[in-house]
Write an enzyme that holds these catalytic residues in place. Structure first.
Site, PDB file in Angstrom:
ATOM      1  N   ASN A 140       0.871  -1.171   0.000  1.00  0.00           N
ATOM      2  CA  ASN A 140       0.000   0.000   0.000  1.00  0.00           C
ATOM      3  C   ASN A 140       0.912   1.225   0.000  1.00  0.00           C
ATOM      4  O   ASN A 140       1.491   1.576   1.025  1.00  0.00           O
ATOM      5  CB  ASN A 140      -0.874  -0.044   1.267  1.00  0.00           C
ATOM      6  CG  ASN A 140      -1.907   1.058   1.287  1.00  0.00           C
ATOM      7  OD1 ASN A 140      -1.844   1.986   0.479  1.00  0.00           O
ATOM      8  ND2 ASN A 140      -2.851   0.965   2.201  1.00  0.00           N
ATOM      9  N   GLU A 156      -7.522  -5.649   4.630  1.00  0.00           N
ATOM     10  CA  GLU A 156      -7.376  -5.393   3.197  1.00  0.00           C
ATOM     11  C   GLU A 156      -6.164  -6.139   2.636  1.00  0.00           C
ATOM     12  O   GLU A 156      -6.162  -6.578   1.497  1.00  0.00           O
ATOM     13  CB  GLU A 156      -7.221  -3.887   2.963  1.00  0.00           C
ATOM     14  CG  GLU A 156      -8.523  -3.146   3.266  1.00  0.00           C
ATOM     15  CD  GLU A 156      -8.337  -1.664   3.532  1.00  0.00           C
ATOM     16  OE1 GLU A 156      -7.785  -1.334   4.603  1.00  0.00           O
ATOM     17  OE2 GLU A 156      -8.737  -0.850   2.695  1.00  0.00           O
ATOM     18  N   ARG A 187     -10.967  15.251   6.306  1.00  0.00           N
ATOM     19  CA  ARG A 187     -11.793  15.568   5.131  1.00  0.00           C
ATOM     20  C   ARG A 187     -13.184  16.006   5.556  1.00  0.00           C
ATOM     21  O   ARG A 187     -13.757  15.447   6.500  1.00  0.00           O
ATOM     22  CB  ARG A 187     -11.909  14.362   4.199  1.00  0.00           C
ATOM     23  CG  ARG A 187     -10.632  13.994   3.528  1.00  0.00           C
ATOM     24  CD  ARG A 187     -10.873  12.952   2.437  1.00  0.00           C
ATOM     25  NE  ARG A 187      -9.641  12.244   2.163  1.00  0.00           N
ATOM     26  CZ  ARG A 187      -9.486  10.936   2.307  1.00  0.00           C
ATOM     27  NH1 ARG A 187     -10.507  10.170   2.683  1.00  0.00           N
ATOM     28  NH2 ARG A 187      -8.333  10.367   2.055  1.00  0.00           N
ATOM     29  N   ARG A 224      -2.223  -2.122  -3.759  1.00  0.00           N
ATOM     30  CA  ARG A 224      -3.479  -1.404  -3.615  1.00  0.00           C
ATOM     31  C   ARG A 224      -3.425  -0.196  -4.550  1.00  0.00           C
ATOM     32  O   ARG A 224      -2.457   0.565  -4.537  1.00  0.00           O
ATOM     33  CB  ARG A 224      -3.630  -0.920  -2.171  1.00  0.00           C
ATOM     34  CG  ARG A 224      -4.851  -0.062  -2.016  1.00  0.00           C
ATOM     35  CD  ARG A 224      -4.755   0.820  -0.821  1.00  0.00           C
ATOM     36  NE  ARG A 224      -5.961   1.613  -0.717  1.00  0.00           N
ATOM     37  CZ  ARG A 224      -6.058   2.716   0.003  1.00  0.00           C
ATOM     38  NH1 ARG A 224      -5.030   3.146   0.671  1.00  0.00           N
ATOM     39  NH2 ARG A 224      -7.185   3.374   0.059  1.00  0.00           N
ATOM     40  N   HIS A 231     -12.366   2.379  -0.561  1.00  0.00           N
ATOM     41  CA  HIS A 231     -12.355   1.357   0.502  1.00  0.00           C
ATOM     42  C   HIS A 231     -13.069   0.067   0.076  1.00  0.00           C
ATOM     43  O   HIS A 231     -13.540  -0.687   0.929  1.00  0.00           O
ATOM     44  CB  HIS A 231     -13.064   1.856   1.788  1.00  0.00           C
ATOM     45  CG  HIS A 231     -12.428   3.033   2.420  1.00  0.00           C
ATOM     46  ND1 HIS A 231     -13.167   4.080   2.944  1.00  0.00           N
ATOM     47  CD2 HIS A 231     -11.141   3.342   2.650  1.00  0.00           C
ATOM     48  CE1 HIS A 231     -12.351   4.983   3.444  1.00  0.00           C
ATOM     49  NE2 HIS A 231     -11.119   4.568   3.288  1.00  0.00           N
TER      50      HIS A 231
END
Ligand code: AMP
Length: 397
Positions: free
Chosen positions: A8, A384, A240, A90, A179
């Site tokens: 990642n 993940e 965010r 990823r 996601h």
């Protein structure tokens, strides 16, 4: 046994996990931070709790990957590079091109690069990670796992904005979500834990980390999600803003003398959310403790965070005409019992109720709803990385 690395890559970081496959045993995991800056930090944990870390200057992703591979040899985690048979990367944006994970050949790499505009903060760092592995281990299976793939099942009515149709047709301006790997993983785990076939279930998955998104999963397929064209949209996140009226952009640019739209978007991405409202921190632990000490802005940040999640859950109950299970995952979802308690407290009308004792547990998978609850509520740590490693195996054939 083959060894597969899940990667990642961020603009200045590279996270990795090395798996023995198909056993799915984690052999090592770690992080390279501050790539391109002075004093980069490299940490790896392996074996029975052993740790190795060093600080040195790592100029770019090529060097980070070289250093990672050298260290795996030095620490005897792999005896020879030939033991590593696959790498999974990823990738944030797969656009409408990638409906599934993909083997990365020259064409796929070109396509991934062509999608950089859709995820300016992430995509080129991920491409750098891909290229670094291609250079150093050219013969291993290289797979891209896209954050957006799981959401490509959304119907048009969920992914189109109410803007002129030509913007979608000409430029692909639509909701893509993110996601996806996590929403896919936890929804399937939820079905397994409930002993049901996922095709029969309506599930709402709440991935609440520093970034956060909510997804409606109907019969195992994403039918709507809270993030949009980019990860800026949806719920309140660490830094965010989530959803806000676009008309505020020119209004605030003028009032605050903000020179460019990109500068404003940067504020909405990096200085808003929990951080922007609380003025304390983007980290939920800090926000919760400041709120507990009576900091009103921290309390407000927490309240807005909870309220937005409840509203999205409400929307998705309507979108699917029902819900069988609600899943909490990622840093906040897995660890903050207050968040789970307060979100569910507002959903009693749906017949949702959690067991306050089981809700205190964390670190494993739990069904936290009471026996009487009409909707199952689950806390499932996301994974993940293992999904990425599984996709490498699957596509290696
Ligand atoms: P992630 O992006 O999934 O690593 O999640 C990071 C977020 O999880 C941060 O906001 C952390 O504050 C939050 N988090 C981690 N542990 C806890 C905890 N025990 N209580 C509340 N929030 C937590």
């Amino acid at each position: 046994m083959s060894k597969t690395i899940a990667i990642n890559a961020g603009s200045s970081s590279l996270k990795f996990q090395l798996f023995a496959m198909p056993e799915e045993v984690v052999l090592a995991k770690g992080l390279v931070e501050r790539i391109g800056l002075k004093d980069s930090i490299f940490t790896v944990s392996y074996g029975e709790g052993q740790k190795h870390s060093l600080t040195l200057d790592i100029a770019n992703h090529d060097q980070a990957v070289q250093m990672l591979l050298d260290t795996l040899l030095e620490l005897n985690i792999v005896k020879d590079y030939s033991e590593i048979t696959g790498v999974g990367h990823r990738v944030v944006a797969g656009g409408e091109i990638f409906k599934d994970s993909a083997l990365i050949d020259d064409k796929a790499l070109e396509q991934i690069e062509s999608l950089a505009e859709y995820a300016p903060l992430h995509q080129m760092a991920e491409v750098a990670g891909i290229k670094a592995f291609k250079k150093l281990l050219p013969n291993i299976t290289s797979v891209a796992v896209f954050d957006t793939s799981f959401h490509t099942s959304m119907p048009k009515k969920a992914y189109l904005y109410s803007l002129p149709m030509e913007y979608y047709e000409k430029y692909g301006a639509r909701r893509y979500g993110a996601h996806g790997t996590s929403h896919n993983y936890v929804s399937r785990r939820a079905a397994e834990m409930l002993g049901k076939d996922i095709s029969e279930l309506k599930i709402i998955t709440c991935h609440l980390g520093n970034g956060g998104s909510i997804t409606a999963v109907n019969g195992g397929k994403s039918v709507d999600t809270s993030m949009g064209f980019t990860p800026l949209a949806g719920i309140t996140m660490g830094t965010r803003a989530g959803d806000f009226d676009a008309s505020l952009i020119p209004f605030l640019m003028e009032k605050e003398n903000i020179a460019t739209v990109n500068e404003f978007i940067d504020i909405a991405n990096k200085k808003s959310g929990l951080l922007g409202i609380s003025g304390v921190s983007s980290d939920m632990r800090d926000v919760e403790s400041a709120a507990a000490q009576g900091n009103e802005h921290a309390q407000l940040a927490y309240d807005i965070f909870i309220y937005r999640i409840q509203k999205y859950i409400g929307q998705y109950v309507a979108a699917m005409n029902g819900v069988d299970a609600i899943v909490f995952t990622a840093g906040i979802g897995e660890n903050s019992m207050e968040t789970r308690r307060d979100v569910i407290a507002g959903l009693s009308w749906f017949g949702c109720e959690i067991d306050s004792e089981i809700n205190k547990l964390r670190g494993e998978e739990y069904i936290i709803s009471t026996k009487e609850s009409k909707v199952a509520v689950l806390n499932i740590p996301t994974n993940e990385e293992v999904e990425i490693a599984r996709d490498v195996e699957r596509l290696r054939g």
